[in-house]
Design an enzyme around this catalytic site. Structure first.
Site, PDB file in Angstrom:
ATOM      1  N   LYS A  79       9.099  10.508  -6.789  1.00 55.14           N
ATOM      2  CA  LYS A  79       8.759   9.868  -5.510  1.00 55.14           C
ATOM      3  C   LYS A  79      10.039   9.395  -4.825  1.00 55.14           C
ATOM      4  O   LYS A  79      10.949   8.879  -5.493  1.00 55.14           O
ATOM      5  CB  LYS A  79       7.808   8.693  -5.770  1.00 55.14           C
ATOM      6  CG  LYS A  79       7.239   8.049  -4.519  1.00 55.14           C
ATOM      7  CD  LYS A  79       6.249   6.916  -4.856  1.00 55.14           C
ATOM      8  CE  LYS A  79       5.626   6.325  -3.593  1.00 55.14           C
ATOM      9  NZ  LYS A  79       4.672   5.222  -3.897  1.00 55.14           N
ATOM     10  N   SER A 159       0.145   5.523  -1.267  1.00 54.99           N
ATOM     11  CA  SER A 159       1.350   6.049  -0.689  1.00 54.99           C
ATOM     12  C   SER A 159       1.983   7.200  -1.479  1.00 54.99           C
ATOM     13  O   SER A 159       2.828   7.907  -0.926  1.00 54.99           O
ATOM     14  CB  SER A 159       2.381   4.931  -0.549  1.00 54.99           C
ATOM     15  OG  SER A 159       2.795   4.470  -1.820  1.00 54.99           O
ATOM     16  N   SER A 183      -1.448   2.655  -4.856  1.00 50.99           N
ATOM     17  CA  SER A 183      -0.740   3.882  -4.471  1.00 50.99           C
ATOM     18  C   SER A 183      -0.524   4.927  -5.557  1.00 50.99           C
ATOM     19  O   SER A 183      -0.058   6.025  -5.253  1.00 50.99           O
ATOM     20  CB  SER A 183       0.626   3.532  -3.889  1.00 50.99           C
ATOM     21  OG  SER A 183       0.479   3.126  -2.559  1.00 50.99           O
TER      22      SER A 183
HETATM   23  N1  GLN Z   1      -2.365   1.128   0.577  1.00 47.51           N
HETATM   24  C1  GLN Z   1      -1.758  -0.117   0.224  1.00 47.51           C
HETATM   25  C2  GLN Z   1      -0.798  -0.545   1.290  1.00 47.51           C
HETATM   26  O1  GLN Z   1      -0.696   0.126   2.250  1.00 47.51           O
HETATM   27  C3  GLN Z   1      -1.078  -0.001  -1.113  1.00 47.51           C
HETATM   28  C4  GLN Z   1       0.193   0.725  -1.056  1.00 47.51           C
HETATM   29  C5  GLN Z   1       0.877   0.803  -2.379  1.00 47.51           C
HETATM   30  O2  GLN Z   1       0.270   0.613  -3.433  1.00 47.51           O
HETATM   31  N2  GLN Z   1       2.176   1.029  -2.332  1.00 47.51           N
HETATM   32  O3  GLN Z   1      -0.152  -1.533   1.185  1.00 47.51           O
END
Ligand code: GLN
Length: 494
Positions: A79, A159, A183
């Protein structure tokens, strides 16, 4: 030779050990697959072909000498949030334009120590903020799954959307990911892959671009529970460079996978039965419980009364920490610089040009909830709610529950540019309704494919465990994986 990219990590390890193929051949097969598939899927933002070829060659030497590490010769994707020395590291943001760190993150160092091969950097939501991978500076990632009879592109979740899409579409054997509110688990659920967010402190955060430091955890996304366990064994471990990393031995997680669930008590939280929950999600959940019962687990209704406050509290804590963490991107030290008439002007122009809309929204929310006069009303209160959420879980685990089963997401993958979500960020935030509580409490959670919706799209279940008891999660997830017995591979169109 069969298509080497279709092998699981466990199968590839056996094949390499038996000299059925070389690490160079395996890496070559993946590089070819990336070249063919990435233009359509947009999962990679940088491919490190030369480095991969070198690393595979070194792995072949080690394999030849009988000195193979746990992941020797296994090609993985990283990532874009993980710092990789001398290699593109931008958190999929324009503000880190051209940034190539001088250091390697601890988690990726652990993978290279164990012989893994780096294929490249994976697309993601900008600074890991999002649930659909549409906030990336590099454009959206496409889910390799499509609804039956449709050619419409779907999101892979976010994400870690690049990680999930690349794993599902055979563009890497496994991938690193991170999870602040869901995410790892949400994109895994939307792509028929397995993703685990370990206990907070299990994996070092050192060298990983920070979003919300008290919630961020690294973890793997892979094509099977066993593969996720193998990767996590390598990625985990104490790191003196991260003061929140916990000094505990790392178990051989793969050894726990076939342990079964006999005698375990599985909790079913009543508050996770949301109003208007689709019937197919409810059905999947019931099926999961039946599978665990059939293998000797006992199912028990439980209550986590503060669940309904988790998402609002998360959207105070996470932006607050993000606004502080992202203050460092001002055009002075890293990446993008837009010149201005004086230094303040330069800061403002750089930040205006470098951050995308969602990141700006989070910085503004975070700055607001931390500002004098609002701090007690929002931030301090959210921290109190967080303590209550954590206590809910402690009560349940102290009451004899070994793990908790919930849906992973409220729906299957949705369309790119879905109007409802594009127009209303809160609708997008609701994707994490089942996952954020776990980050707020610092617990481990795994998402495992368990079924498909009426359009043939994968759906996942989530298991939540006690702190540092990822082994039980692997064992229970394996029971679900086996019982679901499904074919969670996308039909190739790219
Ligand atoms: N979807 C959540 C956010 O936008 C979690 C994102 C994540 O876990 N990095 O904050």
């Amino acid at each position: 030779m069969t298509d080497l990219t279709k092998l699981t990590i466990a199968e590839a390890r056996k094949g390499l050990a038996a000299k059925d193929f070389t690490a160079a051949e395996l890496t070559g097969a993946y590089l070819t697959a990336i070249e063919a598939g990435n233009p359509a899927l947009n999962a990679y933002v940088a491919v490190t072909a030369d480095q991969a070829t070198e690393m595979a060659k070194a792995s072949d030497e080690k394999l030849g000498k009988g000195e193979a590490g746990l992941l020797e010769g296994i090609p993985v994707g990283i990532k874009d949030l993980f710092g990789t020395k001398g290699v593109h590291t931008q958190a999929a943001s324009h503000i880190l334009n051209g940034f190539k760190p001088e250091y390697e993150s601890t988690v990726t160092s652990n993978l290279w120590r164990d012989g893994a091969v780096m294929l490249g950097k994976l697309n993601m939501d900008e600074f890991a903020m999002g649930s659909s991978n549409e906030t990336s500076y590099y454009g959206p990632v496409i889910n390799p799954f499509r609804a039956d009879g449709s050619n419409a592109n779907l999101v892979p979740g976010g994400s870690s959307g690049g990680s999930a899409s690349a794993v599902a579409a055979w563009l890497c054997a496994g991938a690193t990911a991170t999870d602040t509110g869901g995410s790892i688990r949400q994109p895994a659920a939307l792509t028929g892959t397995v993703g685990i967010k370990p206990t907070y402190g299990r994996c070092s955060r050192w060298g990983v671009v920070a979003f919300a430091s008290s919630l961020d955890q690294a973890g793997p996304i892979a094509r099977s529970v066993e593969d996720a366990a193998l990767m996590m064994t390598s990625m985990s471990g104490f790191d003196p460079k991260d003061s929140t990393s916990v000094d505990m031995p790392v178990p051989d997680f793969a050894a726990a996978v076939e342990r079964g669930v006999k005698g375990l008590t599985i909790g079913v939280p009543r508050e996770y039965r949301m109003d208007g929950m689709p019937a197919e999600i409810e059905k999947l959940w019931q099926e999961g419980l039946e599978w665990l019962k059939a293998e000797g687990a006992t199912v028990q209704d439980i209550s986590l009364p503060h669940t309904k406050y988790a998402l609002p509290a998360y959207y105070i804590v996470a932006p607050a920490e993000a606004s502080s963490n992202l203050a460092r991107y001002d055009g002075v030290k890293y990446g993008l610089r837009v010149s201005g008439k004086d230094i303040t002007d330069m800061y403002e122009l750089t930040r205006a040009a470098g951050f995308g809309r969602e990141v700006k929204r989070r910085i503004m929310i975070g700055t607001y909830v931390l500002s004098a006069g609002y701090y007690d009303a929002y931030y301090v209160r959210a921290q109190k709610v967080r303590t209550l959420i954590k206590r809910d879980f402690e009560d349940v685990f102290n009451g004899g529950v070994d793990a908790i089963l919930t849906p992973a997401t409220p729906s299957a993958a949705f369309g790119i540019g879905d109007e409802d979500m594009a127009n209303d960020p809160v609708k997008m935030y609701l994707n994490d309704i089942f996952t954020v509580t776990v980050n707020m409490a610092g617990l481990p959670g795994i998402a495992v494919p368990a079924g498909k919706d009426s359009k043939g799209l994968p759906l996942g279940l989530q298991l939540i465990g006690k702190p540092f008891d990822e082994e039980t999660l692997f064992a229970a997830a394996r029971v679900i994986e086996k019982s679901a017995g499904g074919d969670f591979a996308p039909r190739r169109w790219w």
